[in-house]
Motif scaffolding. Structure first.
Motif, short mmCIF file in Angstrom:
data_model
loop_
_atom_site.label_atom_id
_atom_site.label_comp_id
_atom_site.label_asym_id
_atom_site.label_seq_id
_atom_site.Cartn_x
_atom_site.Cartn_y
_atom_site.Cartn_z
N ARG A 40 34.81 43.15 42.08
CA ARG A 40 33.90 44.24 42.42
C ARG A 40 34.62 45.29 43.24
O ARG A 40 35.61 44.99 43.91
N GLN A 41 34.11 46.50 43.15
CA GLN A 41 34.66 47.60 43.93
C GLN A 41 33.53 48.43 44.50
O GLN A 41 32.73 49.02 43.75
N ALA A 42 33.46 48.47 45.82
CA ALA A 42 32.47 49.27 46.52
C ALA A 42 33.04 50.66 46.77
O ALA A 42 34.27 50.84 46.80
N PRO A 43 32.18 51.66 46.97
CA PRO A 43 32.66 53.02 47.21
C PRO A 43 33.62 53.08 48.40
O PRO A 43 33.33 52.53 49.46
N GLU A 85 25.61 44.63 51.31
CA GLU A 85 27.07 44.68 51.20
C GLU A 85 27.60 44.16 49.87
O GLU A 85 28.79 44.26 49.60
N ASP A 86 26.73 43.63 49.03
CA ASP A 86 27.13 43.25 47.67
C ASP A 86 27.10 44.45 46.72
O ASP A 86 27.52 44.33 45.56
N THR A 87 26.61 45.58 47.19
CA THR A 87 26.56 46.78 46.37
C THR A 87 27.97 47.19 45.94
O THR A 87 28.85 47.36 46.78
N ALA A 88 28.16 47.31 44.63
CA ALA A 88 29.48 47.63 44.10
C ALA A 88 29.39 47.77 42.58
O ALA A 88 28.37 47.41 41.99
N VAL A 89 30.47 48.25 41.99
CA VAL A 89 30.63 48.13 40.55
C VAL A 89 31.32 46.79 40.29
O VAL A 89 32.36 46.49 40.90
N TYR A 90 30.72 46.00 39.43
CA TYR A 90 31.24 44.67 39.12
C TYR A 90 31.98 44.70 37.78
O TYR A 90 31.46 45.22 36.78
N TYR A 91 33.18 44.13 37.80
CA TYR A 91 34.03 44.11 36.62
C TYR A 91 34.31 42.68 36.17
O TYR A 91 34.58 41.81 36.99
N CYS A 92 34.30 42.51 34.88
CA CYS A 92 34.70 41.28 34.25
C CYS A 92 36.16 41.41 33.84
O CYS A 92 36.59 42.50 33.45
N ALA A 93 36.93 40.31 33.93
CA ALA A 93 38.33 40.36 33.56
C ALA A 93 38.75 39.07 32.87
O ALA A 93 38.19 38.00 33.16
N ALA A 94 39.73 39.19 31.99
CA ALA A 94 40.25 38.04 31.26
C ALA A 94 41.76 37.95 31.48
O ALA A 94 42.46 38.97 31.39
N GLY A 95 42.24 36.74 31.76
CA GLY A 95 43.66 36.58 32.04
C GLY A 95 44.26 35.34 31.43
O GLY A 95 43.56 34.35 31.20
N LEU A 96 45.55 35.42 31.18
CA LEU A 96 46.30 34.31 30.61
C LEU A 96 47.09 33.56 31.68
O LEU A 96 47.90 32.69 31.34
N GLY A 97 46.87 33.89 32.94
CA GLY A 97 47.58 33.23 34.01
C GLY A 97 47.16 31.79 34.20
O GLY A 97 46.30 31.26 33.48
N TRP A 99 40.17 44.14 31.12
CA TRP A 99 39.09 44.48 32.04
C TRP A 99 37.95 45.15 31.30
O TRP A 99 38.18 45.91 30.35
N GLY A 100 36.73 44.89 31.76
CA GLY A 100 35.58 45.60 31.25
C GLY A 100 35.42 46.94 31.93
O GLY A 100 36.20 47.31 32.81
N GLN A 101 34.39 47.64 31.52
CA GLN A 101 34.16 48.99 32.05
C GLN A 101 33.38 48.98 33.35
O GLN A 101 33.32 50.00 34.04
N GLY A 102 32.79 47.86 33.69
CA GLY A 102 32.06 47.73 34.94
C GLY A 102 30.57 47.95 34.79
O GLY A 102 30.12 48.67 33.90
N THR A 103 29.82 47.32 35.68
CA THR A 103 28.37 47.50 35.73
C THR A 103 27.97 47.64 37.20
O THR A 103 28.45 46.89 38.06
N GLN A 104 27.09 48.59 37.47
CA GLN A 104 26.72 48.90 38.85
C GLN A 104 25.66 47.93 39.34
O GLN A 104 24.64 47.69 38.67
N VAL A 105 25.87 47.39 40.52
CA VAL A 105 24.87 46.58 41.22
C VAL A 105 24.59 47.27 42.56
O VAL A 105 25.51 47.52 43.33
N THR A 106 23.32 47.57 42.78
CA THR A 106 22.92 48.21 44.03
C THR A 106 21.85 47.36 44.69
O THR A 106 20.83 47.04 44.07
N VAL A 107 22.10 46.99 45.94
CA VAL A 107 21.17 46.16 46.70
C VAL A 107 20.60 47.00 47.84
O VAL A 107 21.34 47.45 48.71
N SER A 108 19.29 47.18 47.81
CA SER A 108 18.65 47.99 48.85
C SER A 108 18.17 47.12 50.00
O SER A 108 17.78 45.97 49.79
N SER A 109 18.19 47.69 51.18
CA SER A 109 17.79 46.91 52.37
C SER A 109 16.30 47.05 52.63
O SER A 109 15.61 47.85 52.02
#
Length: 121
Positions: A38-41, A89-101, A111-121
């Motif tokens: 995930r990546q928050a602003p 604080e979980d608010t972020a764009v969430y990304y899925c990823a696939a790896g061969l490691g 990597w996927g394009q991401g999906t926004q998750v917004t948690v309001s207080s």
């Protein structure tokens, strides 16, 4: 080439739940470790969770341990992230990823394009 498409993001109140899905377009889905990030602003992208090729092993960031659950359905080429007890604080764009490691540290090649998750207080 593997294409990853996330879905399931949205707006939810604190304490609520969401489930994210990530569909992979590859006939060799079981070759990949799957992860959620995930990546928050204004912040760097961070690791959230990973699941082994068979689904028998999982690993979580401390910040989500006990609240989030990663799972996969190898018959459907899909990985999920069940998110409970969500916090602002979980608010972020969430990304899925696939790896061969070898495990959750990656590397993650796709990597996927991401999906926004917004948690309001």
């Amino acid at each position: 080439q593997v294409q990853l498409v996330e879905s399931g993001g949205g707006l939810v109140q604190a304490g609520g739940s969401l489930i994210l899905s990530c569909a992979a377009s590859t006939p060799t889905f079981t070759s990949y470790i799957m992860g959620w990030f995930r990546q928050a602003p204004g912040k760097e992208r961070e690791f959230v969770a990973a699941i082994s090729r068979s689904g028998s092993s999982t690993y979580y960031a401390d910040s989500v341990k006990g609240r989030f659950t990663i799972s996969r359905d190898n018959a459907k080429n899909t990985v999920y992230l069940q998110m409970n007890s969500l916090k602002p604080e979980d608010t972020a764009v969430y990304y899925c990823a696939a790896g061969l490691g070898s495990w959750y540290l990656g590397p993650y090649e796709y990597w996927g394009q991401g999906t926004q998750v917004t948690v309001s207080s």
